[in-house]
Design a protein around this motif. Structure first.
Motif, PDB file in Angstrom:
ATOM      1  N   LEU A 206     120.032  12.169  17.188  1.00 40.45           N
ATOM      2  CA  LEU A 206     119.954  13.480  17.839  1.00 40.45           C
ATOM      3  C   LEU A 206     119.053  13.454  19.071  1.00 40.45           C
ATOM      4  O   LEU A 206     119.460  13.847  20.160  1.00 40.45           O
ATOM      5  N   TYR A 207     117.815  12.980  18.850  1.00 43.07           N
ATOM      6  CA  TYR A 207     116.817  13.065  19.921  1.00 43.07           C
ATOM      7  C   TYR A 207     117.218  12.186  21.111  1.00 43.07           C
ATOM      8  O   TYR A 207     117.705  11.076  20.945  1.00 43.07           O
ATOM      9  N   GLY A 208     117.008  12.718  22.297  1.00 39.76           N
ATOM     10  CA  GLY A 208     117.318  11.985  23.518  1.00 39.76           C
ATOM     11  C   GLY A 208     118.708  12.246  24.046  1.00 39.76           C
ATOM     12  O   GLY A 208     119.088  11.719  25.099  1.00 39.76           O
ATOM     13  N   LYS A 209     119.476  13.053  23.321  1.00 38.41           N
ATOM     14  CA  LYS A 209     120.833  13.379  23.759  1.00 38.41           C
ATOM     15  C   LYS A 209     120.864  14.852  24.170  1.00 38.41           C
ATOM     16  O   LYS A 209     120.635  15.746  23.346  1.00 38.41           O
ATOM     17  N   SER A 210     121.170  15.101  25.441  1.00 35.39           N
ATOM     18  CA  SER A 210     121.106  16.449  25.996  1.00 35.39           C
ATOM     19  C   SER A 210     122.062  17.409  25.293  1.00 35.39           C
ATOM     20  O   SER A 210     121.771  18.607  25.176  1.00 35.39           O
ATOM     21  N   PHE A 211     123.198  16.901  24.805  1.00 32.52           N
ATOM     22  CA  PHE A 211     124.168  17.754  24.124  1.00 32.52           C
ATOM     23  C   PHE A 211     123.525  18.412  22.901  1.00 32.52           C
ATOM     24  O   PHE A 211     123.612  19.630  22.705  1.00 32.52           O
ATOM     25  N   TYR A 212     122.857  17.581  22.067  1.00 38.10           N
ATOM     26  CA  TYR A 212     122.245  18.118  20.858  1.00 38.10           C
ATOM     27  C   TYR A 212     121.070  19.031  21.183  1.00 38.10           C
ATOM     28  O   TYR A 212     120.849  20.036  20.500  1.00 38.10           O
ATOM     29  N   LYS A 213     120.321  18.701  22.203  1.00 36.21           N
ATOM     30  CA  LYS A 213     119.207  19.564  22.602  1.00 36.21           C
ATOM     31  C   LYS A 213     119.715  20.939  22.987  1.00 36.21           C
ATOM     32  O   LYS A 213     119.125  21.971  22.613  1.00 36.21           O
ATOM     33  N   GLY A 214     120.841  20.960  23.713  1.00 30.95           N
ATOM     34  CA  GLY A 214     121.434  22.239  24.112  1.00 30.95           C
ATOM     35  C   GLY A 214     121.957  23.014  22.921  1.00 30.95           C
ATOM     36  O   GLY A 214     121.713  24.224  22.788  1.00 30.95           O
ATOM     37  N   LEU A 216     121.080  22.790  19.743  1.00 29.10           N
ATOM     38  CA  LEU A 216     119.997  23.234  18.863  1.00 29.10           C
ATOM     39  C   LEU A 216     119.165  24.351  19.483  1.00 29.10           C
ATOM     40  O   LEU A 216     118.431  25.052  18.771  1.00 29.10           O
ATOM     41  N   THR A 217     119.278  24.535  20.786  1.00 29.80           N
ATOM     42  CA  THR A 217     118.571  25.627  21.453  1.00 29.80           C
ATOM     43  C   THR A 217     119.446  26.878  21.536  1.00 29.80           C
ATOM     44  O   THR A 217     119.007  27.985  21.200  1.00 29.80           O
ATOM     45  N   ILE A 218     120.696  26.705  21.945  1.00 33.65           N
ATOM     46  CA  ILE A 218     121.564  27.850  22.239  1.00 33.65           C
ATOM     47  C   ILE A 218     122.124  28.481  20.973  1.00 33.65           C
ATOM     48  O   ILE A 218     122.095  29.715  20.800  1.00 33.65           O
ATOM     49  N   PHE A 219     122.657  27.667  20.043  1.00 34.50           N
ATOM     50  CA  PHE A 219     123.311  28.209  18.849  1.00 34.50           C
ATOM     51  C   PHE A 219     122.412  29.169  18.057  1.00 34.50           C
ATOM     52  O   PHE A 219     122.828  30.290  17.735  1.00 34.50           O
ATOM     53  N   PRO A 220     121.174  28.776  17.709  1.00 38.84           N
ATOM     54  CA  PRO A 220     120.323  29.691  16.944  1.00 38.84           C
ATOM     55  C   PRO A 220     120.014  30.981  17.705  1.00 38.84           C
ATOM     56  O   PRO A 220     119.971  32.067  17.099  1.00 38.84           O
ATOM     57  N   VAL A 221     119.790  30.879  19.035  1.00 42.74           N
ATOM     58  CA  VAL A 221     119.489  32.073  19.830  1.00 42.74           C
ATOM     59  C   VAL A 221     120.669  33.047  19.798  1.00 42.74           C
ATOM     60  O   VAL A 221     120.511  34.261  19.566  1.00 42.74           O
ATOM     61  N   VAL A 222     121.865  32.503  20.013  1.00 40.84           N
ATOM     62  CA  VAL A 222     123.073  33.345  20.000  1.00 40.84           C
ATOM     63  C   VAL A 222     123.272  33.984  18.629  1.00 40.84           C
ATOM     64  O   VAL A 222     123.573  35.189  18.512  1.00 40.84           O
ATOM     65  N   THR A 223     123.075  33.214  17.575  1.00 40.43           N
ATOM     66  CA  THR A 223     123.285  33.724  16.210  1.00 40.43           C
ATOM     67  C   THR A 223     122.290  34.837  15.880  1.00 40.43           C
ATOM     68  O   THR A 223     122.653  35.853  15.273  1.00 40.43           O
ATOM     69  N   ILE A 224     121.029  34.648  16.260  1.00 40.18           N
ATOM     70  CA  ILE A 224     120.021  35.684  15.998  1.00 40.18           C
ATOM     71  C   ILE A 224     120.334  36.955  16.796  1.00 40.18           C
ATOM     72  O   ILE A 224     120.201  38.078  16.280  1.00 40.18           O
ATOM     73  N   LEU A 225     120.784  36.798  18.040  1.00 38.90           N
ATOM     74  CA  LEU A 225     121.166  37.973  18.846  1.00 38.90           C
ATOM     75  C   LEU A 225     122.344  38.708  18.214  1.00 38.90           C
ATOM     76  O   LEU A 225     122.379  39.946  18.187  1.00 38.90           O
ATOM     77  N   LEU A 226     123.313  37.955  17.687  1.00 38.76           N
ATOM     78  CA  LEU A 226     124.456  38.576  17.017  1.00 38.76           C
ATOM     79  C   LEU A 226     124.020  39.295  15.739  1.00 38.76           C
ATOM     80  O   LEU A 226     124.578  40.347  15.390  1.00 38.76           O
ATOM     81  N   LEU A 227     123.013  38.718  15.037  1.00 35.00           N
ATOM     82  CA  LEU A 227     122.479  39.373  13.841  1.00 35.00           C
ATOM     83  C   LEU A 227     121.849  40.717  14.197  1.00 35.00           C
ATOM     84  O   LEU A 227     122.078  41.737  13.522  1.00 35.00           O
ATOM     85  N   ILE A 228     121.071  40.745  15.276  1.00 36.25           N
ATOM     86  CA  ILE A 228     120.436  41.994  15.720  1.00 36.25           C
ATOM     87  C   ILE A 228     121.499  43.000  16.151  1.00 36.25           C
ATOM     88  O   ILE A 228     121.432  44.192  15.822  1.00 36.25           O
ATOM     89  N   THR A 229     122.497  42.488  16.865  1.00 37.07           N
ATOM     90  CA  THR A 229     123.563  43.363  17.365  1.00 37.07           C
ATOM     91  C   THR A 229     124.345  44.006  16.225  1.00 37.07           C
ATOM     92  O   THR A 229     124.785  45.161  16.319  1.00 37.07           O
ATOM     93  N   SER A 230     124.503  43.244  15.125  1.00 36.71           N
ATOM     94  CA  SER A 230     125.280  43.766  13.996  1.00 36.71           C
ATOM     95  C   SER A 230     124.644  45.001  13.371  1.00 36.71           C
ATOM     96  O   SER A 230     125.324  45.779  12.700  1.00 36.71           O
TER      97      SER A 230
END
Length: 594
Positions: A206-214, A216-230
């Protein structure tokens, strides 16, 4: 310190620690009772709060107090365990001062019957030198101690550096005891260190690969925002659950790698906490010797980093709770986040981890010798010479209590290089050989030795005292002894400087053959760079002194028979033995007629 003062010192420490332990135990009981009371108040406030709503405001306060009490209880319990370990350290030392070292690991796993000297000199096993010296609490600390006792340092400089370190540490009793007690905190498994090494060598996925860094950063943020929106927009919850499903699906593609990763590092939190604690003990001690300062520098900030690793491992171990991880993985991609952080730690610190753990082992080795020096103030640090010379004054076996031991002097050098030692059974020949051998082993590890003066060459020990046969190798006792002697001669022919200790050689053949072979072997030793001590019942070997007066000297241990009573003074005397005791003892025991 004299023996009485040492006993009083350890007993005093044990008594003070026992008082402290009692105080901590009382505090634990108080905190436990208060914690129980707070829990009951929380339940009562919750129950009556349904009617009197104002009580609900007390719940967060009570919960906060409860968490603080749990933390304090855990801290006090750890302190209690540490105090118990410190008391055990004092009691073990008191037991050791009485000559009973059974409370210490005997190192029997390191017994090697075909080693050039460790089996003959009782370096490992019950009543061994290892058991006498060992104060290591980690498996690898014990391995290092065993290695050093079986393999000498190659240079005088290394020995001197370790002598200085031992002197430095011997004066720091609290530090040595803290290291020992902290090491007793968690019992290690043989595979712990191996699995850590293997984990460090694994390449990150995982570490050192920009795809996984992105991701692991974006997915949780989007999911939490969708939880709040719900909670705000009707019908938006379906997008939240879609995001959760997507994250769990993404995790599913990596679950095998995560499980394999976890297998190496799981269950290592406690042992890593132990390593971190041991490294922290090294940080704030005022060392004066070059070696100890160097080890301290190597351990700088290592405790913080290893503690961080332990914390990250603990976080990954939380995945074992299925209900929790379903939620955290669905919202935060918890498992992948944990692996990513661990791989990041590994990338930043893996190169230093082995050095940090080696520092602990070296420190434990030096602390063991430091305790030996502290407990035996009558021992001296030897002078190491570059010549072929071995001198000792008032030499004794270190495992024999001081008031029971008998000391002797030794002098061997390139000119006078062979001692033929004759004497009756039980007169002390074998003990003398082992006394010299064991003290040379200690001298060449940087340890003090049991003598009032000791001058030791950088020399390899080779012995033939307890040769073992081998059913596995289809080897008889006599053939095993010949192989041992052959290996010694081969090394001499290669130019190695050896200290050779032989006890009743060629026991497996007839007396005439044995005598001829023994004489020929002694003559061969004369021409090689060796210092030789041969204990024998064969008085004919004593005649070699007349043939080679500048090389060979006769010494003996003689019994005394007074009023039909046999006694020994165990003192080495010049000359050839005149008295033997086998016939006397056989008559005394009624085996043969008087």
């Amino acid at each position: 310190m004299a023996s009485k003062e040492l006993k009083a010192f350890y007993q005093s420490k044990a008594d003070k620690l026992t008082i402290t332990l009692s105080s901590v135990s009382k505090k634990i009981n108080v905190v436990s009772n208060i914690r129980l009371g707070v829990a009951l108040l929380f339940l009562l406030a919750l129950y009556f709060g349904l009617t009197y709503h104002a009580l609900l405001y007390a719940l967060p306060v009570l919960l906060f107090i409860f968490v603080i009490l749990v933390h304090n209880h855990s801290r006090l319990f750890d302190e209690k365990i540490h105090l118990q370990n410190l008391i055990t350290v004092q009691l073990n030392e008191l037991q050791g001062l009485k000559g009973d070292y059974s409370c210490f690991d005997n190192g029997k796993v390191f017994i090697h019957t075909h080693h050039p000297y460790t089996h003959d000199l009782d370096i490992f096993g019950d009543g061994s030198l290892f058991q006498f010296v060992n104060r290591c609490s980690t498996l690898n600390g014990k391995k290092l101690l065993a290695y050093r006792l079986a393999n000498r340092f190659e240079t005088k400089d290394k020995i001197v550096l370790h002598q200085q370190a031992v002197v430095d540490v011997s004066a720091k009793t609290d530090f040595r005891h803290e290291m020992q007690a902290s090491g007793m905190q968690v019992e290690e498994q043989a595979h712990d260190r191996i699995q850590l090494r293997e984990w460090v060598k694994q390449k990150p996925f995982l570490y050192g690969k920009s795809f996984y860094k992105g991701v692991l950063t974006i997915f949780p943020v989007v999911t939490i925002l969708l939880l709040i929106t719900s909670f705000i927009i009707d019908g938006a919850s379906r997008f939240f659950w879609l995001a959760v499903f997507a994250q769990l699906t993404f995790l599913g593609f990596h679950i095998k790698k995560i499980n394999a990763f976890h297998e190496y590092i799981s269950k290592k939190k406690n042992i890593l906490d132990k390593y971190a604690t041991l490294l922290s003990k090294i940080q704030n001690v005022d060392f004066s010797s070059v070696l100890m300062k160097d080890l301290q520098q190597k351990a700088k900030n290592a405790d913080v980093k290893v503690k961080k690793l332990a914390s990250l491992v603990g976080a990954l171990n939380a995945r074992s709770n299925i209900m929790t991880t379903l939620f955290t993985n669905g919202v935060l991609m918890y498992d992948l986040q944990s692996v990513y952080r661990l791989e990041k730690w590994k990338e930043e610190n893996a190169a230093d981890l082995e050095q940090w753990l080696n520092t602990i082992e070296e420190m434990e080795f030096i602390c063991s010798l430091g305790t030996l020096a502290f407990n035996n103030p009558h021992f001296v640090f030897p002078e190491i010479n570059a010549e072929r010379k071995l001198e000792a004054e008032e030499l004794s076996h270190p495992l024999i209590l001081r008031d029971e031991s008998v000391s002797n002097d030794v002098h061997l050098d390139a000119a006078q290089s062979i001692m033929i030692i004759t004497g009756a059974n039980m007169a002390g020949k074998s003990t003398f050989l082992r006394s010299l051998g064991v003290n040379v082993v200690l001298a060449l590890t940087g340890s003090p030795v049991c003598a009032t003066r000791f001058n030791c060459a950088l020399i390899d020990i080779r012995s033939g005292m307890r040769t073992a046969d081998s059913l596995r190798d289809h080897q008889s006792y006599f053939y095993a002894e010949l192989n041992r002697l052959k290996s010694i001669v081969d090394e001499l022919q290669e130019g190695k400087q050896l200290l050779i200790l032989l006890d009743e050689i060629l026991k497996g053949t007839n007396s005439t053959d044995k005598q001829a072979g023994s004489i020929a072997l002694v003559k061969q030793f004369i021409d090689y760079p060796s210092l030789v001590l041969i204990a024998t019942h064969d008085l004919a070997l004593g005649d070699l002194e007349h043939e080679y007066p500048s090389k060979i000297r006769n010494f003996c241990f003689e019994p005394t028979i007074i009023n039909d009573q046999l006694s020994f003074d165990y003192k080495l005397k010049r000359g050839l033995a005149q008295k033997m005791n086998a016939t006397f003892l056989m008559k005394k025991m009624g085996i043969i007629p008087v």
